[in-house]
Design an enzyme around this catalytic site. Structure first.
Site, mmCIF file in Angstrom:
data_model
loop_
_atom_site.group_PDB
_atom_site.id
_atom_site.type_symbol
_atom_site.label_atom_id
_atom_site.label_comp_id
_atom_site.label_asym_id
_atom_site.label_seq_id
_atom_site.Cartn_x
_atom_site.Cartn_y
_atom_site.Cartn_z
ATOM 1 N N GLY A 196 13.179 -13.315 1.556
ATOM 2 C CA GLY A 196 11.771 -13.718 1.724
ATOM 3 C C GLY A 196 11.161 -14.526 0.585
ATOM 4 N N CYS A 248 2.186 -1.923 -4.002
ATOM 5 C CA CYS A 248 1.155 -0.932 -4.337
ATOM 6 C C CYS A 248 0.280 -0.634 -3.128
ATOM 7 C CB CYS A 248 0.254 -1.445 -5.451
ATOM 8 S SG CYS A 248 0.918 -1.215 -7.097
ATOM 9 N N GLY A 249 0.708 -1.074 -1.941
ATOM 10 C CA GLY A 249 -0.053 -0.740 -0.737
ATOM 11 C C GLY A 249 -1.126 -1.762 -0.377
ATOM 12 N N ASP A 273 -2.067 -10.639 1.324
ATOM 13 C CA ASP A 273 -1.235 -10.929 0.147
ATOM 14 C C ASP A 273 -1.767 -12.058 -0.728
ATOM 15 O OD1 ASP A 273 1.151 -10.305 -1.361
ATOM 16 O OD2 ASP A 273 2.074 -12.125 -0.586
ATOM 17 N N GLY A 489 -6.871 5.372 4.299
ATOM 18 C CA GLY A 489 -8.209 5.096 4.825
ATOM 19 C C GLY A 489 -9.325 5.589 3.910
ATOM 20 N N GLU A 490 -9.056 6.683 3.183
ATOM 21 C CA GLU A 490 -10.109 7.256 2.336
ATOM 22 C C GLU A 490 -10.497 6.308 1.199
ATOM 23 O OE1 GLU A 490 -11.369 9.548 3.787
ATOM 24 O OE2 GLU A 490 -9.776 10.536 4.932
HETATM 25 C C1 OXD Z 1 5.563 -9.305 -3.155
HETATM 26 C C2 OXD Z 1 5.482 -9.635 -1.732
HETATM 27 O O1 OXD Z 1 6.661 -9.009 -3.655
HETATM 28 O O2 OXD Z 1 4.363 -9.841 -1.253
HETATM 29 O O3 OXD Z 1 4.509 -9.314 -3.816
HETATM 30 O O4 OXD Z 1 6.521 -9.721 -1.070
HETATM 31 MN MN MN Z 2 2.800 -9.953 -2.715
#
Ligand code: OXD
Ligand code: MN
Length: 579
Positions: A196, A248-249, A273, A489-490
């Site tokens: 990717g 990190c979510g 992103d 969600g919190e």
């Molecule tokens: C990253 C991604 O590694 O978005 O930050 O894939």
């Molecule tokens: Mn990223």
């Protein structure tokens, strides 16, 4: 088509010598044909067509499963332009090293010319890239992640203003893998990886590294940020930009489901992103999501953690390095409570249970338009006005749940100090070590990070109504290593405090590091978190922060006298407040 584009394509073909050249138009027929060919050649496996229509699994080379930062370079004319946090390769050395790797590298293969548009069609923010690749898997992913094909050529018209990117799989050996950015030409060369972030040149290479340089020169910002929309009970719409290091979510936060729907708070997704942001005539900062899809980390994604993602990737999506059930369903750790029998692991072998069935950095690629929480404004060509910025990392101790800056400069300082424990998204280095990641841009800033701080400070001067800046930390742990905050969600409760602060509507207390809520300032209705836990989540310990200030000082030393004076002043002021 422009002469510049045709000449570049001809030059690349002379160097790489493909058997065929295919110009991608982005049509349905084209992708159907391409996916069919990849199934026939074993590059893709069609997944269960009832549960996952038009979805495919790809297994990458086991040595090629993540971004390779140590093999990623900035080829600016001068080493000092890349700065101490990037690898630098002179443009001359880069050409000398990579040209032999491209020499005849597409023999026997098809060369795809893939025009793509970053940003909505017709938007003044949008930019065209063209990727040349010999990987049909990359083409299929670009078709999900960007607006690909004729739409991009139409946007380009007879302009020469596109960012070229050349990608070849080469032999996939890490010894012959390079990703470099010729900054003066806005050109990316990537060879030796099909993964990717190394191979979809639209994303980290163009939309962040190259775009960060264009943005600096043109007075806007290219940031590693999600964008989300919050509808308040009075119907007003607020916008949050959030920068967090990889894994990190961010995707989960961008798609969060409001636990406070009944009180009238709704949350929608704009992007997960990347954000391109520019000052508007109203003195605010306006943002678009330049991408058209999500490239999310699969493990840990399930009905309880991100139901919106589950609904987004259940058709027309690509899965990379996940496991597969006997019924040809994609599977990974966290997607279900039980582990089905008869799993095939991410390498394609019968799963033995000795290691995770899916790779920790396994991914889904899915169209943003399919996301149930996507905002009607996600393709608004004007963008959306950002009210607050969130910055955060994974810190098991030290950093409280949320704190607010007292000025733009203080906010830039805070954002420059965020740190996170390393994750599986980076192939190199140990997992679990804390590293500083200013604005979550350390691997993605295409120029000297100290100049990037200057740019942030300059942008503040152009904004009469800048976003308020907050740091958050969802990952604080108790003494036994358990999470203190429920997260997911919190997290909306923290966002609401930030948005209310931006409106001047919520209380805060001053601490040496910034402004913090008291428990009573947070909307905690329906949430059971004990008072003791809240106190711990909001605790600021001077002794720990003195240590943190020392570490930030050490980090800043890297930048020497290129560091903006006001950042050094912010650090001394913090030290002063800590006593
Ligand atoms: C990253 C991604 O590694 O978005 O930050 O894939
Ligand atoms: Mn990223």
């Amino acid at each position: 088509m422009t002469t510049r584009l045709q000449e570049w394509v001809d030059d690349v073909a002379r160097m790489t010598r493909p058997d065929r050249i295919h110009w991608c138009d982005g049509s349905e027929g084209e992708i159907e044909r391409l996916n069919g060919e990849m199934v026939d050649s074993g590059v893709l496996h069609a997944l269960n067509d009832d549960a996952y229509p038009n979805c495919y699994l790809h297994r990458s080379d086991p040595q090629d499963v993540a971004r390779t930062e140590h093999l990623t370079f900035i080829s600016s004319a001068d080493e000092s332009q890349a700065g101490p946090t990037n690898n630098w390769l002179s443009p001359k050395d880069a050409r000398e090293k990579l040209t032999p790797l491209y020499d005849g590298s597409m023999k026997g293969r098809t060369m795809y010319v893939v025009p793509y548009l970053m940003g909505p069609a017709g938007s003044p923010f949008s930019k065209v890239g063209v990727e040349i690749t010999d990987s049909p898997y990359v083409v299929a992913n670009l078709r999900i992640m960007t607006r690909m094909g004729n739409i991009a050529l139409e946007h380009l018209g007879d302009s020469d203003d596109f960012a070229p990117g050349l990608h070849s799989l080469g032999d996939l050996s890490p010894d012959r893998r390079f990703i470099t950015h010729f900054m003066d030409e806005r050109l990316v060369w990537s060879v030796g990886s099909g993964y990717g972030g190394n191979a979809l040149l639209s994303k980290k290479c163009f939309a962040l590294r190259i775009a960060s340089v264009i943005a600096r020169d043109e007075g806007w910002m290219a940031e590693h940020m999600l964008i989300l929309e919050v509808e308040m009970p009075d119907g007003s719409l607020k916008y949050v930009g959030g920068a967090f290091p990889s894994a990190c979510g961010k995707t989960n936060l961008a798609m969060l489901i409001s636990p406070l729907e009944q009180q009238g708070y709704k949350v929608r997704t704009i992007g997960d992103d990347i954000a391109w942001l520019a000052p508007g005539e109203d003195g605010r900062l306006w943002a678009i999501n330049p991408e058209a899809g999500f490239f999310g980390v699969a493990p840990g994604t399930g009905e309880d953690t991100n139901p919106n993602a589950m609904r987004t990737f259940n058709s027309n999506s690509m899965f990379t390095n996940v496991a597969m059930t006997a019924d040809s369903l994609p599977w990974w750790e966290g997607i279900s409570d039980d582990t089905p029998d008869g799993l095939t692991d991410w390498r394609g072998d019968a799963w033995t249970g000795k290691a995770p069935a899916s790779h920790p950095n396994a991914r889904y690629t899915c169209p943003a338009s399919q996301c149930p929480s996507i905002s009607p404004r996600w393709e608004d060509g004007q963008g959306v006005p950002i009210d607050v910025f969130l910055f955060g990392g994974r810190r098991a101790r030290l950093a409280p749940l949320v704190y607010e800056s007292t000025s733009w400069e203080h906010g830039v300082f805070m954002a420059s100090t965020i740190g996170s424990e390393t994750t599986a998204a980076q192939q190199s280095g140990a997992v679990g070590v804390t590293r500083r990641d200013p604005m979550a841009m350390l691997p993605f800033c295409g120029y000297h990070m100290a100049d990037y701080f200057h740019h942030w400070l300059d942008m503040g001067k152009k904004l009469t109504n800048p976003p308020k800046v907050f740091c958050v930390n969802w990952f604080r742990k108790d003494a036994d290593g358990g999470w203190l905050w429920p997260g997911f969600g919190e997290n909306l409760r923290v966002l609401l405090w930030a948005l209310q602060r931006a409106e001047g509507e919520a209380g805060a207390v001053e601490t040496p590091i910034g402004l913090l809520p008291e428990p009573a300032d947070l909307n905690l209705e329906g949430l059971s978190v004990s008072g003791g836990v809240l106190d711990e989540l909001l605790a600021v310990r001077r002794d720990e922060w003195r240590g943190e200030a020392d570490e930030v000082g050490e980090f800043y030393e890297k930048f020497g006298d290129r560091l903006p004076a006001s950042m050094a002043d912010q650090l001394s002021a913090l030290r002063g407040r800590l006593g």
